[in-house]
Design an enzyme around this catalytic site. Structure first.
Site, PDB file in Angstrom:
ATOM      1  N   GLU A 298      42.751  19.235  83.694  1.00 55.67           N
ATOM      2  CA  GLU A 298      43.760  19.582  82.478  1.00 55.67           C
ATOM      3  C   GLU A 298      44.683  18.810  82.053  1.00 55.67           C
ATOM      4  O   GLU A 298      45.499  18.388  82.839  1.00 55.67           O
ATOM      5  CB  GLU A 298      44.148  20.908  82.849  1.00 55.67           C
ATOM      6  CG  GLU A 298      45.093  21.626  81.633  1.00 55.67           C
ATOM      7  CD  GLU A 298      44.543  21.843  80.306  1.00 55.67           C
ATOM      8  OE1 GLU A 298      43.143  22.655  80.556  1.00 55.67           O
ATOM      9  OE2 GLU A 298      44.688  21.352  79.248  1.00 55.67           O
TER      10      GLU A 298
ATOM     11  N   HIS B 132      36.397  20.629  77.898  1.00 57.41           N
ATOM     12  CA  HIS B 132      36.687  21.674  77.408  1.00 57.41           C
ATOM     13  C   HIS B 132      37.738  21.236  76.190  1.00 57.41           C
ATOM     14  O   HIS B 132      38.464  20.544  76.203  1.00 57.41           O
ATOM     15  CB  HIS B 132      37.237  22.671  78.464  1.00 57.41           C
ATOM     16  CG  HIS B 132      35.937  23.565  79.015  1.00 57.41           C
ATOM     17  ND1 HIS B 132      36.061  24.605  79.429  1.00 57.41           N
ATOM     18  CD2 HIS B 132      34.759  22.987  79.514  1.00 57.41           C
ATOM     19  CE1 HIS B 132      34.995  24.996  80.013  1.00 57.41           C
ATOM     20  NE2 HIS B 132      34.266  24.051  79.956  1.00 57.41           N
ATOM     21  N   GLU B 133      37.676  22.220  75.382  1.00 57.55           N
ATOM     22  CA  GLU B 133      38.607  21.779  74.017  1.00 57.55           C
ATOM     23  C   GLU B 133      38.206  20.594  73.268  1.00 57.55           C
ATOM     24  O   GLU B 133      39.106  19.679  73.359  1.00 57.55           O
ATOM     25  CB  GLU B 133      40.089  22.102  74.478  1.00 57.55           C
ATOM     26  CG  GLU B 133      40.569  23.563  74.853  1.00 57.55           C
ATOM     27  CD  GLU B 133      40.457  23.621  76.430  1.00 57.55           C
ATOM     28  OE1 GLU B 133      40.260  22.674  77.195  1.00 57.55           O
ATOM     29  OE2 GLU B 133      39.999  24.747  76.959  1.00 57.55           O
TER      30      GLU B 133
ATOM     31  N   GLU C 230      32.655  22.648  75.779  1.00 57.46           N
ATOM     32  CA  GLU C 230      32.694  23.800  75.491  1.00 57.46           C
ATOM     33  C   GLU C 230      32.701  24.008  73.963  1.00 57.46           C
ATOM     34  O   GLU C 230      31.525  23.717  73.469  1.00 57.46           O
ATOM     35  CB  GLU C 230      34.017  24.362  76.106  1.00 57.46           C
ATOM     36  CG  GLU C 230      34.511  25.885  76.099  1.00 57.46           C
ATOM     37  CD  GLU C 230      35.922  26.084  76.476  1.00 57.46           C
ATOM     38  OE1 GLU C 230      35.848  27.373  77.155  1.00 57.46           O
ATOM     39  OE2 GLU C 230      36.795  25.652  76.178  1.00 57.46           O
TER      40      GLU C 230
ATOM     41  N   GLU D  50      34.674  33.146  79.448  1.00 55.07           N
ATOM     42  CA  GLU D  50      36.066  33.245  79.763  1.00 55.07           C
ATOM     43  C   GLU D  50      36.754  34.202  79.034  1.00 55.07           C
ATOM     44  O   GLU D  50      37.803  34.875  79.609  1.00 55.07           O
ATOM     45  CB  GLU D  50      36.732  31.825  79.952  1.00 55.07           C
ATOM     46  CG  GLU D  50      37.086  31.293  78.739  1.00 55.07           C
ATOM     47  CD  GLU D  50      37.586  29.764  78.783  1.00 55.07           C
ATOM     48  OE1 GLU D  50      37.677  28.986  79.862  1.00 55.07           O
ATOM     49  OE2 GLU D  50      38.282  29.479  77.611  1.00 55.07           O
TER      50      GLU D  50
HETATM   51  C1  NOJ Z   1      40.531  26.570  79.393  1.00 58.04           C
HETATM   52  C2  NOJ Z   1      39.164  26.058  79.643  1.00 58.04           C
HETATM   53  O1  NOJ Z   1      38.160  26.428  78.943  1.00 58.04           O
HETATM   54  C3  NOJ Z   1      39.154  26.752  81.231  1.00 58.04           C
HETATM   55  O2  NOJ Z   1      37.928  26.682  81.657  1.00 58.04           O
HETATM   56  C4  NOJ Z   1      40.045  26.239  81.994  1.00 58.04           C
HETATM   57  O3  NOJ Z   1      40.092  26.779  83.428  1.00 58.04           O
HETATM   58  C5  NOJ Z   1      41.540  26.554  81.454  1.00 58.04           C
HETATM   59  N1  NOJ Z   1      41.538  26.040  80.087  1.00 58.04           N
HETATM   60  C6  NOJ Z   1      42.310  25.616  82.215  1.00 58.04           C
HETATM   61  O4  NOJ Z   1      42.350  24.374  82.162  1.00 58.04           O
END
Ligand code: NOJ
Length: 669
Positions: free
Chosen positions: A382, A450-451, A469, A475
């Site tokens: 992240e 993701h993002e 994503e 989620e």
């Molecule tokens: C958003 C992501 O889509 C998710 O998969 C992740 O767990 C969280 N951010 C934290 O990074």
């Protein structure tokens, strides 16, 4: 293994060069190999336009092309066509992984040379490729005396509809990360929207506008100017400039898929075809697979990313997940919250280390243990949007991961603006995401972003870019205050976001309780969770629930058996927003898998089995909604049946409200 063995079925190239006197209006045409789609390009009063037809039906009326710059006059007001070339191209190439193995890449190409009649006398080329399933075009600005650096303030590209088509859309600037529910409205009631934008004409022709090969440019959005005139809206830098470039310069391809049914949109490979062949010399290390992770428990509040009494990514817990993965045939285990930095306000800080684990996560021991069980660790990175901070650590982190046998990195960019300043889908973001994919390739790492910025088919060139994503994933069913994804969401995204590329939607919930927000939960039946593995394509598929929720569940057998790499894909029946049936043939065997899903309505669908081999019998293993299943009140009701079928039969599929059905067909020897 050699990357992308190219099976050239036959290339016929014909070059025509023509040069007209400057003052004669010129109209150039290109037609799809089957003769159905025709593109015309013309200049009128110095402006250049294109239009598109399918047979005798106008799809797009005269639509403007050109640029507005910051550092020089617009390019698009005094143009004349000085020449053109055409060629026919036909090849079949092989995808290392995907929804289909062999891809036909067959088109007619028209290159138009344009030059300004006065002042700077600048030159620009337009290249159109017309396929049987749509077309793409892009701008080329060659190296020339009067243009060196360019600062694009606006790309004038339009898509002018002859009538007000309906569209499925999500807003471009209001929601973050493309994580929205799709709306269906007439195009003149849309916001500024993201692409892919899926449209339907009054006569039921389906179009999808997107882009291919987004390289060092800003992602395209679309804005509706008058009742039916869509215009390109490039995502700006914080300065307002859209794109900074230097000649010679090419834009991404603007793509328009054209289909007689929604089914044919899904099986169009136009966007992949408009990307460049693989650039990674050895791809033997790139392998699609399934994974589990210390993840859903965090989103449900059972575990934390940060250290403390409920810290999820501990050595002991991760090793338990590794045991479960090994026992059930999963390839990877994702650990979120293993690395230092989560204890800070992580969506607006640059405190993450991508090499230092928390003291209770022994990364050497975890990766050693994983390797001993033939499983790999998926390292979660992240960034909180601090991309420069991340880029500064990329080489050190990725080389550590490679040494430790980590095979996949899941990146994340939860923040409003990258580095506090720039949009994710700006040229700044596009450059960053590409740097990550290229660096990862050097260290033999697969990537799950993701993002992200919306995919544009780059996995053809970089097949380590596995999945992304950029969709309102499962989620949201853990924490969204609006209750989670409505049942029709997954009947829309295969025809919208899914057209852009693989989706890390993360299906696989077996437990429908939410300990923190009781009103928010997965709004599907259990059988629909299984069907999503076939309907929503990703070469890395997660089984998102906690291992304890899978124990002793017959339904889990389907997740264990469903492949992630396909020889072929068909959509036997679908109505966008109502239901979808997807059939895919396994790449490693003669088995077919079918996933059928519905919205909130109960349905009986008829599945024509003619996709099966004509001379064989198949054993069908059927995971279907129980008689009393209902996504609201009885989601876990599922039943299992077996039967023998042949290609000449039709099967009746009964789907509960919010339900689904998942079937494996195995040839009987
Ligand atoms: C958003 C992501 O889509 C998710 O998969 C992740 O767990 C969280 N951010 C934290 O990074």
């Amino acid at each position: 293994m050699k990357a992308f063995p190219l099976l050239i079925a036959g290339i016929v190239v014909s070059m025509l060069f023509s040069c007209q006197p400057a003052n004669v209006p010129v109209n150039k045409k290109a037609t799809s190999p089957d003769g159905n789609i025709t593109i015309s390009v013309e200049t009128r009063k110095g402006k250049v336009y294109y239009s598109a037809k399918k047979r005798d039906k106008v799809l797009l009326e005269k639509s403007r092309l050109g640029f507005r710059f910051q550092n020089m006059p617009d390019l698009g007001d005094h143009l004349e066509i000085t020449g053109s070339e055409s060629r026919f191209f036909n090849e079949t190439w092989e995808q290392p992984w995907g929804e289909k193995r062999l891809i036909e890449n067959k088109y007619d190409e028209l290159t138009i040379h344009l030059k300004e009649k006065k002042d700077l006398k600048r030159e620009m080329n337009l290249v159109f490729r017309v396929y049987n399933d749509g077309f793409g075009f892009r701008y080329e600005i060659p190296r020339q005396a009067n243009i060196d650096s360019v600062r694009i303030m606006d790309e004038l590209t339009e898509f002018v509809m002859p009538e007000v088509y309906d569209a499925w859309w999500i807003p471009a600037y209001k929601d973050r990360f493309y994580e929205s529910l799709y709306r269906r409205t007439p195009i003149n009631r849309m916001d500024t929207v993201c692409t892919p934008l899926t449209l339907v004409t009054k006569e039921d022709t389906y179009l999808a506008i997107h882009e291919a090969n987004l390289t060092d440019y800003a992602a395209m959005n679309l804005v509706c100017l008058d009742s039916a005139r869509l215009k390109c809206d490039l995502t700006p830098w914080s300065t307002g400039i859209r794109v900074i470039g230097k000649t010679p310069f090419v834009t991404p391809w603007r793509t328009v898929m054209v289909a007689d049914s929604p089914e044919d949109l899904v099986t169009s490979y136009l966007i992949l075809n408009l990307n460049e062949p693989c650039k990674i010399p050895d791809i033997s290390w790139i392998k699609p697979g399934k994974y589990i992770g210390i993840w859903w428990g965090i989103h449900h509040g059972l575990y934390t990313w940060s250290p403390g009494p409920r810290h999820g990514a501990t050595t002991a817990n991760t090793n338990k997940y590794i045991d479960f993965a090994a026992a059930n045939g999963f390839d990877g285990v994702l650990a979120e919250g293993w690395n230092r930095g989560w204890e800070y306000n992580w969506t607006s800080c640059d405190s993450f280390s991508y090499t230092e684990p928390y003291p209770d996560f022994d990364i050497r021991e975890v990766t050693r243990y994983a390797a001993s069980k033939n499983v790999y660790l998926i390292s979660h990175n992240e960034t909180g949007g601090a991309v420069t901070h991340y880029e500064n650590q990329l080489d050190t982190a990725y080389s550590l991961y490679q040494r430790l046998g980590v095979k996949t990195v899941k990146t994340g960019y939860v923040c409003d603006l990258l580095d506090g300043k720039e949009r994710h889908k700006s040229q700044y973001g596009v450059r960053h995401y590409r740097r990550v994919v290229e660096t990862a390739a050097r260290y033999q790492l697969m990537v799950d972003i993701h993002e992200p910025v919306m995919p544009t088919g780059l996995q053809r060139t970089y097949p380590n870019l596995m999945t992304l994503e950029g969709v309102r994933g499962q989620e949201w069913d853990a924490w969204s205050s609006d209750g989670g994804n409505p049942p029709d969401h997954t009947t829309i995204i295969p025809f919208t976001r899914g057209l852009a590329g693989p989706m890390d939607f993360t299906p696989g919930t077996f437990n429908f309780e939410n300990p923190i927000l009781p009103q928010t939960r997965v709004r599907t039946t259990l059988a629909k969770q299984l069907a999503l593995y076939v309907v929503l394509y990703s070469p890395l598929q997660m089984a998102s629930d906690l291992p304890e929720n899978y124990r002793n569940e017959k339904a889990f057998d389907f997740i264990k058996m469903v492949p992630v790499n396909w020889e072929e894909t068909r959509i036997p029946d679908a109505v966008i927003g109502d239901y979808v049936i997807t059939a895919r043939k396994d790449r490693a065997s003669d088995d077919w898998f079918v996933g059928a899903i519905t919205d909130e309505n109960r349905r009986e669908l008829i599945l024509d089995l003619s996709f099966l081999l004509p001379d064989a019998s198949y054993r069908a293993q059927i995971f279907k909604d129980g008689d009393n299943a209902d996504c609201e009140n009885n989601p876990a009701d599922i039943s299992y049946a077996e039967t023998t079928v042949t290609a000449s039969q039709k099967m009746s599929l009964i789907l509960a409200p919010g339900g689904g059905q998942a079937i494996r067909f195995m040839p009987v020897r």
